[in-house]
Design an enzyme around this catalytic site. Sequence first.
Site, PDB file in Angstrom:
ATOM      1  N   ARG A  35       0.819  -1.219   0.000  1.00  0.00           N
ATOM      2  CA  ARG A  35       0.000   0.000   0.000  1.00  0.00           C
ATOM      3  C   ARG A  35       0.852   1.269   0.000  1.00  0.00           C
ATOM      4  O   ARG A  35       0.429   2.300  -0.511  1.00  0.00           O
ATOM      5  CB  ARG A  35      -0.957  -0.010   1.195  1.00  0.00           C
ATOM      6  CG  ARG A  35      -2.081  -1.001   0.986  1.00  0.00           C
ATOM      7  CD  ARG A  35      -2.999  -1.073   2.156  1.00  0.00           C
ATOM      8  NE  ARG A  35      -4.211  -1.790   1.779  1.00  0.00           N
ATOM      9  CZ  ARG A  35      -5.143  -2.177   2.643  1.00  0.00           C
ATOM     10  NH1 ARG A  35      -4.988  -1.909   3.924  1.00  0.00           N
ATOM     11  NH2 ARG A  35      -6.209  -2.804   2.221  1.00  0.00           N
ATOM     12  N   LYS A 198     -20.978 -17.450  -0.442  1.00  0.00           N
ATOM     13  CA  LYS A 198     -22.424 -17.319  -0.268  1.00  0.00           C
ATOM     14  C   LYS A 198     -23.098 -16.445  -1.306  1.00  0.00           C
ATOM     15  O   LYS A 198     -22.566 -15.399  -1.688  1.00  0.00           O
ATOM     16  CB  LYS A 198     -22.707 -16.711   1.099  1.00  0.00           C
ATOM     17  CG  LYS A 198     -22.422 -17.666   2.228  1.00  0.00           C
ATOM     18  CD  LYS A 198     -22.794 -17.018   3.546  1.00  0.00           C
ATOM     19  CE  LYS A 198     -22.689 -18.009   4.687  1.00  0.00           C
ATOM     20  NZ  LYS A 198     -22.918 -17.351   5.962  1.00  0.00           N
ATOM     21  N   GLY A 354     -12.524  -8.752  -1.749  1.00  0.00           N
ATOM     22  CA  GLY A 354     -12.429  -9.901  -0.845  1.00  0.00           C
ATOM     23  C   GLY A 354     -11.346 -10.898  -1.214  1.00  0.00           C
ATOM     24  O   GLY A 354     -10.219 -10.528  -1.518  1.00  0.00           O
ATOM     25  N   GLY A 377     -13.737  -3.769   0.277  1.00  0.00           N
ATOM     26  CA  GLY A 377     -15.110  -3.278   0.455  1.00  0.00           C
ATOM     27  C   GLY A 377     -15.487  -2.211  -0.565  1.00  0.00           C
ATOM     28  O   GLY A 377     -16.598  -2.204  -1.095  1.00  0.00           O
TER      29      GLY A 377
HETATM   30  P1  AMP Z   1     -16.030 -14.635  -0.557  1.00  0.00           P
HETATM   31  O1  AMP Z   1     -15.387 -13.870   0.550  1.00  0.00           O
HETATM   32  O2  AMP Z   1     -17.515 -14.571  -0.582  1.00  0.00           O
HETATM   33  O3  AMP Z   1     -15.390 -14.336  -1.900  1.00  0.00           O
HETATM   34  O4  AMP Z   1     -15.773 -16.170  -0.250  1.00  0.00           O
HETATM   35  C1  AMP Z   1     -14.503 -16.729  -0.312  1.00  0.00           C
HETATM   36  C2  AMP Z   1     -14.517 -18.060   0.375  1.00  0.00           C
HETATM   37  O5  AMP Z   1     -15.375 -18.933  -0.292  1.00  0.00           O
HETATM   38  C3  AMP Z   1     -13.158 -18.718   0.361  1.00  0.00           C
HETATM   39  O6  AMP Z   1     -12.645 -18.707   1.670  1.00  0.00           O
HETATM   40  C4  AMP Z   1     -13.444 -20.133  -0.137  1.00  0.00           C
HETATM   41  O7  AMP Z   1     -12.821 -21.123   0.645  1.00  0.00           O
HETATM   42  C5  AMP Z   1     -14.938 -20.239  -0.004  1.00  0.00           C
HETATM   43  N1  AMP Z   1     -15.501 -21.235  -0.925  1.00  0.00           N
HETATM   44  C6  AMP Z   1     -15.336 -21.304  -2.239  1.00  0.00           C
HETATM   45  N2  AMP Z   1     -15.946 -22.415  -2.733  1.00  0.00           N
HETATM   46  C7  AMP Z   1     -16.530 -23.052  -1.699  1.00  0.00           C
HETATM   47  C8  AMP Z   1     -17.286 -24.254  -1.572  1.00  0.00           C
HETATM   48  N3  AMP Z   1     -17.554 -25.011  -2.624  1.00  0.00           N
HETATM   49  N4  AMP Z   1     -17.689 -24.608  -0.346  1.00  0.00           N
HETATM   50  C9  AMP Z   1     -17.381 -23.832   0.716  1.00  0.00           C
HETATM   51  N5  AMP Z   1     -16.682 -22.675   0.661  1.00  0.00           N
HETATM   52  C10 AMP Z   1     -16.242 -22.297  -0.535  1.00  0.00           C
END
Ligand code: AMP
Length: 396
Positions: A35, A198, A354, A377
């Site tokens: 940064r 999610k 993220g 964010g």
């Molecule tokens: P996000 O912060 O929403 O981008 O989520 C990232 C996280 O999603 C990472 O830590 C991954 O380990 C998790 N992830 C990706 N694919 C899966 C899956 N099939 N089942 C559970 N977690 C997952």
Amino acid sequence: MKLLDDYNFENKKALIRVDFNVPLNEDFEVADANRIEAAKPTIIKVLEDGGSAVLMSHLGRPKGARNPDMSLKHICAKVSDIIGIAVKFVEDCVGDEAEKAVQELQDGEVLLLENLRYHSEEENGDEAFAEKLSKLGDIYVNDAFGTAHRAHASTTIVAKYFEGAKCFGYLLAKEIDAIEKVMQTGEKPVLAILGGAKVSSKITIIENILDKVDDLIIGGGMTYTFIKAQGGEVGDSICEDDKMDLAMDILKQAKEKGVNVHIPVDVLAADDFSNDAQTQVVDVDKIPDGWQGLDAGPRTLEIFKNVITNSKTILWNGPVGVFEMENFAKGTISVGNFIDQATQNGAFSLVGGGDSVAAVKQFGFEEKVSYVSTGGGAMLESLEGKTLPGIAAILA
Ligand code: AMP
């Protein structure tokens, strides 16, 4: 007049909001200077014009208290190293002492102010505090994309005291440019790859992006809510039953808008959420009970490859598998390789928000994509279609 190059800083003091919220190790040394490096071009431009730079930032979350662990003096030596001159430091960011240090600052010098968040007024967006900050420079420069989605005193409110004397730093301008390339001016076909855990955390992005893209890849943990909603069996895979209606609605909207949605057709399933679990490749809609999908399967990756390498503008947000575990990282690495290929063929690729940034860094794709966003964010909110207050304040 909103870009750094619109201004000449000769004999001027630039009050620059930087994002020096860097990780420190146990000896309070900078553990990752990315940064600071990222802010360098803006600071150098001011100095080369013959001006001086007053740098303000937050570090950690001191919540209004003077927590010495979060003092910016810990990073002063590193900033000096990177900028190439001895940076001065003052133990407050407003008030007599700070004003005196700014008055004494000569052209060609750099002054680092103490942590903005030692004052709760910073995060509260306090007007009087912003006015005090405004006394510390002639021209306000915002170069902190990571906090541009916050209406804090130093990121937003202070801008109103610099009518006709405020601009984006190079880094913030680059971020804005990259987002515009994807969301407005990108060459077609435009593709968004959305992964992660999610659906619920990505809904607003998906809905906003449907108006901008030709193709949408949905991967990672989000997959299973879409598959179950369509009647598939997802075993023990991560799934948000209460978001199934929404998933169906997204698919309907995509169809109406002519967006091609690509969802995995096969997955690498595991009998436990563990790197050492037993695995098998199964159809995405026939995952047995006791098994969970943790990565994209080989047929899926062939489909993804085809879509990605044929795209001219690519946004990537979220891994397509549990990349933190080596045995389930292949899908995410492959997606990175396909994006690399597309980029070499002339596509513009933006990675942001993220965990995709963590994945990109972990697997060394940073140099291979066109742009990696510095703001988690802030990037997510931009993709949701929100106008960030820090950006709006410069444009006002
Ligand atoms: P996000 O912060 O929403 O981008 O989520 C990232 C996280 O999603 C990472 O830590 C991954 O380990 C998790 N992830 C990706 N694919 C899966 C899956 N099939 N089942 C559970 N977690 C997952």
